[in-house]
Design a protein around this motif. Structure first.
Motif, short mmCIF file in Angstrom:
data_model
loop_
_atom_site.label_atom_id
_atom_site.label_comp_id
_atom_site.label_asym_id
_atom_site.label_seq_id
_atom_site.Cartn_x
_atom_site.Cartn_y
_atom_site.Cartn_z
N GLY A 6 62.24 47.97 11.68
CA GLY A 6 61.87 49.36 11.40
C GLY A 6 60.39 49.62 11.30
N ARG A 7 59.57 48.58 11.40
CA ARG A 7 58.12 48.74 11.33
C ARG A 7 57.50 48.52 12.71
NH1 ARG A 7 55.24 47.50 6.69
NH2 ARG A 7 53.42 47.74 8.07
N PRO A 8 56.49 49.32 13.09
CA PRO A 8 55.85 49.10 14.39
C PRO A 8 55.13 47.76 14.42
CG PRO A 8 54.63 50.73 13.12
CD PRO A 8 55.90 50.48 12.37
N ALA A 9 55.36 47.00 15.47
CA ALA A 9 54.76 45.67 15.58
C ALA A 9 54.30 45.45 17.01
CB ALA A 9 55.78 44.59 15.19
N LEU A 10 53.07 45.01 17.19
CA LEU A 10 52.58 44.66 18.51
C LEU A 10 53.35 43.45 19.00
CD1 LEU A 10 50.45 45.42 20.64
CD2 LEU A 10 48.92 43.74 19.59
N THR A 11 53.99 43.58 20.15
CA THR A 11 54.94 42.58 20.63
C THR A 11 54.55 42.12 22.02
OG1 THR A 11 56.67 43.70 19.35
CG2 THR A 11 57.40 42.13 21.03
N MET A 12 54.69 40.84 22.29
CA MET A 12 54.31 40.30 23.60
C MET A 12 55.14 40.90 24.73
SD MET A 12 56.05 36.50 23.71
CE MET A 12 55.07 35.83 22.38
N THR A 13 54.49 41.12 25.87
CA THR A 13 55.18 41.60 27.07
C THR A 13 55.43 40.46 28.05
OG1 THR A 13 53.06 42.21 28.06
CG2 THR A 13 54.24 43.93 26.86
N LEU A 14 55.05 39.24 27.70
CA LEU A 14 55.23 38.10 28.59
C LEU A 14 56.69 37.89 28.93
CD1 LEU A 14 54.25 35.58 30.08
CD2 LEU A 14 54.32 34.35 27.89
N VAL A 15 57.57 38.03 27.94
CA VAL A 15 59.00 37.82 28.19
C VAL A 15 59.50 38.84 29.22
CG1 VAL A 15 61.30 37.96 27.15
CG2 VAL A 15 59.46 36.77 25.96
N GLY B 284 48.57 41.10 26.88
CA GLY B 284 49.79 41.85 27.15
C GLY B 284 50.61 42.11 25.92
N GLY B 285 50.51 43.32 25.40
CA GLY B 285 51.26 43.66 24.20
C GLY B 285 51.73 45.10 24.23
N GLU B 286 52.86 45.36 23.61
CA GLU B 286 53.45 46.70 23.52
C GLU B 286 54.00 46.86 22.11
OE1 GLU B 286 54.60 50.38 25.49
OE2 GLU B 286 53.42 48.67 26.25
N VAL B 287 53.85 48.05 21.56
CA VAL B 287 54.34 48.29 20.20
C VAL B 287 55.82 48.63 20.24
CG1 VAL B 287 54.14 49.76 18.15
CG2 VAL B 287 52.07 49.02 19.37
N ALA B 288 56.59 47.96 19.40
CA ALA B 288 58.02 48.22 19.28
C ALA B 288 58.44 47.93 17.84
CB ALA B 288 58.81 47.33 20.25
#
Length: 287
Positions: free
Chosen positions: A203-212, A195-199
């Motif tokens: 200022g840099r795109p980073a794959l971020t967890m969607t668990l929260v 589960g990851g989403e880019v945000a």
């Protein structure tokens, strides 16, 4: 042999006075900077991407200080694992945001704590457990001996460790529904399929967890950020409200709020952030 030496070093550091351990850890971090190895290289790359206004000698000083602080973190972690809550409590010299934590718990909906890799995150779990029962995710290291040392150090009174799988997520959900505290390191790159989403992150795109996002939507819990800032003679605990966007039903908006929450913490003590972590792997070059 390397694992055995690392275990002996950590156990030895854990028995030293905090100031002595910090001195040794800081020296090890300075050697990491001096050697110019992988940690120094990644730290330079991340600081160039996230703090572009800091250049030249000023950036290199920040690289050196960051790695020195990381060395201190390792030495302090060994002490936290080896010592009691009473010992640690004597070294928590200030708490900012105590009322924020108490208000979040008073909601009865459970509290999800974002504990970024800032200051010494090993201090955060026992601190949180002094408020209410804590359940925290735990991913074991590959070395069995190190796993035993860390797990024993973290599994103290009022703390439950949850594995990074479906069973662990189920533990987190149950804890929040009971109105307890759940702790998550929010600035780790999620593994494929987790589960990851880019945000944006600085200022840099980073794959971020969607668990929260998932936990917030399923439980209606409150979210705060907590970190242990290294200060003379110990630690200052800082509790901050999370960015309001984290509560959005839209997953992209929510993970953007997550990264903004982490940024707010990092800017409070930028030299104490773990800049040597490859935060931008598995992400596109543009958002």
């Amino acid at each position: 042999m390397k694992e055995t030496l690392a275990l002996w070093l950590l156990k030895g550091l854990g028995r030293l006075p905090l100031s002595v351990g910090r001195g040794i850890g800081g020296f090890i971090g300075w050697l990491m900077w001096l050697s110019g190895g992988r940690s120094a290289r990644i730290t330079r790359e991340n600081l160039a991407a996230c703090q572009p206004h800091i250049t030249g000698r000023a950036r290199e000083r920040l690289v050196r200080r960051s790695l020195t602080e990381t060395g201190k973190t390792v030495a302090e972690a060994a002490a936290v694992w080896a010592r009691s809550w009473a010992w640690l409590q004597r070294h928590i010299v200030a708490v900012e945001g105590d009322e924020t934590m108490k208000a979040a718990l008073a909601s009865g909906a459970g509290v999800l704590v974002l504990a970024p890799h800032l200051g010494n995150w090993e201090v955060v779990a026992p601190f949180l457990a002094s408020y209410a029962r804590l359940t925290a995710l735990y991913q074991p290291p590959r070395q069995a001996g190190l796993d035993q040392l860390i797990l024993a150090g973290r599994s103290k009174d009022n703390i439950d460790m949850a594995p990074t799988n479906r069973r662990g997520v189920s533990q987190l959900l149950k804890a929040l529904k009971r109105g307890e505290i759940v702790g998550i390191l929010p600035d780790q790159v999620p593994e494929p399929g987790n589960g990851g989403e880019v945000a944006p992150f600085f200022g840099r795109p980073a794959l971020t967890m969607t668990l929260v996002h998932s936990l917030v939507q399923r439980t209606g819990c409150r979210v705060v950020s907590v970190f242990a800032q290294r200060v003379p003679k110990g630690f200052k605990m800082v509790v901050l409200p999370a960015d309001e966007r984290i509560y959005s039903e839209d997953v992209t908006e929510s993970v953007t709020g997550l990264n903004l929450s982490v940024e707010t913490c990092v800017l409070r003590a930028p030299t104490q952030y773990q800049w040597e972590y490859r935060r931008f792997r598995r992400a596109p070059t543009e958002v």
